[in-house]
Motif scaffolding. Structure first.
Motif, PDB file in Angstrom:
ATOM      1  N   LEU A 148      17.240  22.980  -8.618  1.00  0.00           N
ATOM      2  CA  LEU A 148      16.751  21.594  -8.905  1.00  0.00           C
ATOM      3  C   LEU A 148      16.704  20.863  -7.481  1.00  0.00           C
ATOM      4  O   LEU A 148      15.764  20.022  -7.318  1.00  0.00           O
ATOM      5  CB  LEU A 148      17.813  20.893  -9.777  1.00  0.00           C
ATOM      6  CG  LEU A 148      17.749  21.257 -11.322  1.00  0.00           C
ATOM      7  CD1 LEU A 148      18.728  20.369 -12.096  1.00  0.00           C
ATOM      8  CD2 LEU A 148      16.405  20.899 -11.722  1.00  0.00           C
ATOM      9  N   THR A 149      17.526  21.478  -6.518  1.00  0.00           N
ATOM     10  CA  THR A 149      17.441  20.801  -5.160  1.00  0.00           C
ATOM     11  C   THR A 149      16.064  21.085  -4.601  1.00  0.00           C
ATOM     12  O   THR A 149      15.477  20.412  -4.104  1.00  0.00           O
ATOM     13  CB  THR A 149      18.502  21.275  -4.289  1.00  0.00           C
ATOM     14  OG1 THR A 149      19.834  20.893  -4.927  1.00  0.00           O
ATOM     15  CG2 THR A 149      18.370  20.790  -2.763  1.00  0.00           C
ATOM     16  N   ALA A 150      15.560  22.390  -4.721  1.00  0.00           N
ATOM     17  CA  ALA A 150      14.488  22.761  -4.253  1.00  0.00           C
ATOM     18  C   ALA A 150      13.224  22.172  -4.876  1.00  0.00           C
ATOM     19  O   ALA A 150      12.273  21.933  -4.408  1.00  0.00           O
ATOM     20  CB  ALA A 150      14.337  24.462  -4.430  1.00  0.00           C
ATOM     21  N   PHE A 151      13.389  22.003  -6.216  1.00  0.00           N
ATOM     22  CA  PHE A 151      12.520  21.209  -6.978  1.00  0.00           C
ATOM     23  C   PHE A 151      12.135  19.909  -6.590  1.00  0.00           C
ATOM     24  O   PHE A 151      11.051  19.359  -6.097  1.00  0.00           O
ATOM     25  CB  PHE A 151      12.742  21.298  -8.373  1.00  0.00           C
ATOM     26  CG  PHE A 151      11.811  20.723  -9.289  1.00  0.00           C
ATOM     27  CD1 PHE A 151      10.602  21.538  -9.574  1.00  0.00           C
ATOM     28  CD2 PHE A 151      12.019  19.490  -9.819  1.00  0.00           C
ATOM     29  CE1 PHE A 151       9.648  20.960 -10.536  1.00  0.00           C
ATOM     30  CE2 PHE A 151      10.757  18.880 -10.635  1.00  0.00           C
ATOM     31  CZ  PHE A 151       9.728  19.631 -11.250  1.00  0.00           C
ATOM     32  N   ALA A 152      13.217  19.045  -6.174  1.00  0.00           N
ATOM     33  CA  ALA A 152      13.137  17.694  -5.849  1.00  0.00           C
ATOM     34  C   ALA A 152      12.625  17.707  -4.605  1.00  0.00           C
ATOM     35  O   ALA A 152      11.774  17.047  -4.100  1.00  0.00           O
ATOM     36  CB  ALA A 152      14.480  16.909  -5.911  1.00  0.00           C
ATOM     37  N   GLU A 153      12.961  18.643  -3.529  1.00  0.00           N
ATOM     38  CA  GLU A 153      12.585  18.504  -2.309  1.00  0.00           C
ATOM     39  C   GLU A 153      10.861  18.868  -2.308  1.00  0.00           C
ATOM     40  O   GLU A 153      10.409  18.360  -1.349  1.00  0.00           O
ATOM     41  CB  GLU A 153      13.317  19.520  -1.376  1.00  0.00           C
ATOM     42  CG  GLU A 153      14.592  19.055  -0.933  1.00  0.00           C
ATOM     43  CD  GLU A 153      15.333  20.349  -0.277  1.00  0.00           C
ATOM     44  OE1 GLU A 153      14.909  21.517   0.071  1.00  0.00           O
ATOM     45  OE2 GLU A 153      16.594  20.001   0.033  1.00  0.00           O
ATOM     46  N   THR A 176       0.875  -1.309  -0.137  1.00  0.00           N
ATOM     47  CA  THR A 176      -0.031   0.028   0.072  1.00  0.00           C
ATOM     48  C   THR A 176       0.829   1.217   0.074  1.00  0.00           C
ATOM     49  O   THR A 176       0.323   2.395  -0.827  1.00  0.00           O
ATOM     50  CB  THR A 176      -0.869   0.074   1.283  1.00  0.00           C
ATOM     51  OG1 THR A 176      -0.126  -0.194   2.285  1.00  0.00           O
ATOM     52  CG2 THR A 176      -2.135  -1.048   0.880  1.00  0.00           C
ATOM     53  N   ALA A 177       1.909   1.264   0.742  1.00  0.00           N
ATOM     54  CA  ALA A 177       2.978   2.481   0.673  1.00  0.00           C
ATOM     55  C   ALA A 177       3.497   2.684  -0.863  1.00  0.00           C
ATOM     56  O   ALA A 177       3.569   3.795  -1.179  1.00  0.00           O
ATOM     57  CB  ALA A 177       3.978   2.200   1.907  1.00  0.00           C
ATOM     58  N   LEU A 178       3.999   1.643  -1.416  1.00  0.00           N
ATOM     59  CA  LEU A 178       4.492   1.661  -2.664  1.00  0.00           C
ATOM     60  C   LEU A 178       3.361   2.308  -3.722  1.00  0.00           C
ATOM     61  O   LEU A 178       3.743   3.226  -4.446  1.00  0.00           O
ATOM     62  CB  LEU A 178       4.840   0.118  -3.128  1.00  0.00           C
ATOM     63  CG  LEU A 178       6.349  -0.170  -2.852  1.00  0.00           C
ATOM     64  CD1 LEU A 178       6.354  -1.426  -3.188  1.00  0.00           C
ATOM     65  CD2 LEU A 178       7.175   0.788  -3.478  1.00  0.00           C
ATOM     66  N   ALA A 179       2.251   1.707  -3.597  1.00  0.00           N
ATOM     67  CA  ALA A 179       1.183   2.014  -4.327  1.00  0.00           C
ATOM     68  C   ALA A 179       0.887   3.579  -4.243  1.00  0.00           C
ATOM     69  O   ALA A 179       0.641   4.475  -5.204  1.00  0.00           O
ATOM     70  CB  ALA A 179      -0.111   1.134  -4.114  1.00  0.00           C
ATOM     71  N   ASP A 180       0.757   4.173  -2.932  1.00  0.00           N
ATOM     72  CA  ASP A 180       0.576   5.362  -2.690  1.00  0.00           C
ATOM     73  C   ASP A 180       1.752   6.117  -3.090  1.00  0.00           C
ATOM     74  O   ASP A 180       1.489   7.428  -3.937  1.00  0.00           O
ATOM     75  CB  ASP A 180       0.552   5.772  -1.097  1.00  0.00           C
ATOM     76  CG  ASP A 180      -0.815   5.025  -0.451  1.00  0.00           C
ATOM     77  OD1 ASP A 180      -1.534   4.837  -1.258  1.00  0.00           O
ATOM     78  OD2 ASP A 180      -0.757   4.997   0.657  1.00  0.00           O
ATOM     79  N   LEU A 181       2.995   5.843  -3.004  1.00  0.00           N
ATOM     80  CA  LEU A 181       4.106   6.734  -3.701  1.00  0.00           C
ATOM     81  C   LEU A 181       4.139   6.813  -5.119  1.00  0.00           C
ATOM     82  O   LEU A 181       4.447   7.956  -5.670  1.00  0.00           O
ATOM     83  CB  LEU A 181       5.455   6.139  -3.319  1.00  0.00           C
ATOM     84  CG  LEU A 181       5.722   6.536  -1.539  1.00  0.00           C
ATOM     85  CD1 LEU A 181       6.949   5.758  -1.240  1.00  0.00           C
ATOM     86  CD2 LEU A 181       6.182   7.905  -1.421  1.00  0.00           C
ATOM     87  N   GLY A 206       9.066  18.120  -4.578  1.00  0.00           N
ATOM     88  CA  GLY A 206       8.186  17.106  -4.900  1.00  0.00           C
ATOM     89  C   GLY A 206       8.532  15.557  -3.972  1.00  0.00           C
ATOM     90  O   GLY A 206       7.891  14.507  -4.402  1.00  0.00           O
ATOM     91  N   GLY A 207       9.344  15.892  -2.870  1.00  0.00           N
ATOM     92  CA  GLY A 207       9.360  14.761  -2.109  1.00  0.00           C
ATOM     93  C   GLY A 207      10.470  13.508  -2.440  1.00  0.00           C
ATOM     94  O   GLY A 207      10.434  12.445  -1.972  1.00  0.00           O
ATOM     95  N   GLU A 208      11.153  13.938  -3.547  1.00  0.00           N
ATOM     96  CA  GLU A 208      12.247  12.947  -4.134  1.00  0.00           C
ATOM     97  C   GLU A 208      13.400  13.070  -3.120  1.00  0.00           C
ATOM     98  O   GLU A 208      13.840  13.980  -2.819  1.00  0.00           O
ATOM     99  CB  GLU A 208      12.534  13.282  -5.580  1.00  0.00           C
ATOM    100  CG  GLU A 208      13.520  12.549  -6.053  1.00  0.00           C
ATOM    101  CD  GLU A 208      12.712  10.985  -6.467  1.00  0.00           C
ATOM    102  OE1 GLU A 208      13.416  10.066  -6.584  1.00  0.00           O
ATOM    103  OE2 GLU A 208      11.456  11.067  -6.530  1.00  0.00           O
ATOM    104  N   PRO A 209      13.921  11.691  -2.675  1.00  0.00           N
ATOM    105  CA  PRO A 209      15.258  11.682  -2.059  1.00  0.00           C
ATOM    106  C   PRO A 209      16.244  12.107  -2.769  1.00  0.00           C
ATOM    107  O   PRO A 209      16.435  11.839  -3.928  1.00  0.00           O
ATOM    108  CB  PRO A 209      15.343   9.951  -1.630  1.00  0.00           C
ATOM    109  CG  PRO A 209      13.921   9.523  -1.956  1.00  0.00           C
ATOM    110  CD  PRO A 209      13.165  10.463  -2.823  1.00  0.00           C
ATOM    111  N   ARG A 210      17.300  12.543  -2.129  1.00  0.00           N
ATOM    112  CA  ARG A 210      18.563  13.083  -2.714  1.00  0.00           C
ATOM    113  C   ARG A 210      19.377  12.023  -3.180  1.00  0.00           C
ATOM    114  O   ARG A 210      19.328  10.784  -2.394  1.00  0.00           O
ATOM    115  CB  ARG A 210      19.395  14.011  -1.773  1.00  0.00           C
ATOM    116  CG  ARG A 210      20.886  14.734  -2.376  1.00  0.00           C
ATOM    117  CD  ARG A 210      21.414  15.343  -1.424  1.00  0.00           C
ATOM    118  NE  ARG A 210      21.954  14.120  -0.194  1.00  0.00           N
ATOM    119  CZ  ARG A 210      23.239  13.581  -0.503  1.00  0.00           C
ATOM    120  NH1 ARG A 210      23.776  13.719  -1.724  1.00  0.00           N
ATOM    121  NH2 ARG A 210      23.590  12.596   0.363  1.00  0.00           N
TER     122      ARG A 210
END
Length: 162
Positions: free
Chosen positions: A133-138, A53-58, A140-144
């Motif tokens: 791009l760092t701000a954009f990724a953050e 369920t966590a994978l599906a949500d992400l 969007g919740g994307e890990p560095r």
């Protein structure tokens, strides 16, 4: 045209390039994985063991779609099901050794190609791109991701297994 519209257009244009780089990098290493399957594998690698369920949500897909993707990753040897270490009753999905190897190879190829593109940029624009791009990724919740890490940074540890 507003600043937001102009920026959105620029990001959309850049995303076409990044998707092309991603597809080439994946095809060069592993022809049987689709980009959505690879995205799931990256999530497993970067965030650790996760429930379906966590994978599906992400991934913003139905749990049945996520289950089919997981089944294909397991069949190909890229992922495994394990007991949830926190509860011992639930099952979680993890990237297998082979899955982690493939993620590393694909990301290394991506990094090399993106590095070539970045090297063609004017030097004075590079720092601003890092910040943006760092701000954009953050946002969007994307890990560095860093080549120094050799793996995606685990965002939030194994919170998804609880």
């Amino acid at each position: 045209m507003s600043d937001a519209d102009e920026l959105t257009d620029a990001v959309l244009t850049a995303s076409r390039l990044l998707v092309a780089v991603s597809a080439r990098s994946l095809a060069a290493v592993e022809e049987t994985l689709t980009l959505p399957q690879f995205r799931m594998l990256v999530l497993l690698e970067s965030r650790g063991p996760m429930k379906l369920t966590a994978l599906a949500d992400l991934l913003e897909v139905n749990p049945s779609t996520a289950k089919r993707m997981i089944d294909r990753l397991i069949t190909s040897g890229m992922a495994e099901r394990e007991q949830n270490p926190a509860t011992k009753r639930e099952v979680v999905v993890v990237a297998s050794h082979e899955g982690r190897r493939v993620v590393g190879q694909v990301m290394a190829r991506r990094r090399a190609e993106i590095g070539t593109i970045v090297a063609r940029m004017p030097k004075h624009l590079r720092h601003g791109l890092v910040e943006a791009l760092t701000a954009f990724a953050e946002a969007g919740g994307e890990p560095r991701w860093s080549a120094r890490d050799e793996a995606p940074e685990r965002a939030g540890g194994n919170a998804e297994v609880d």
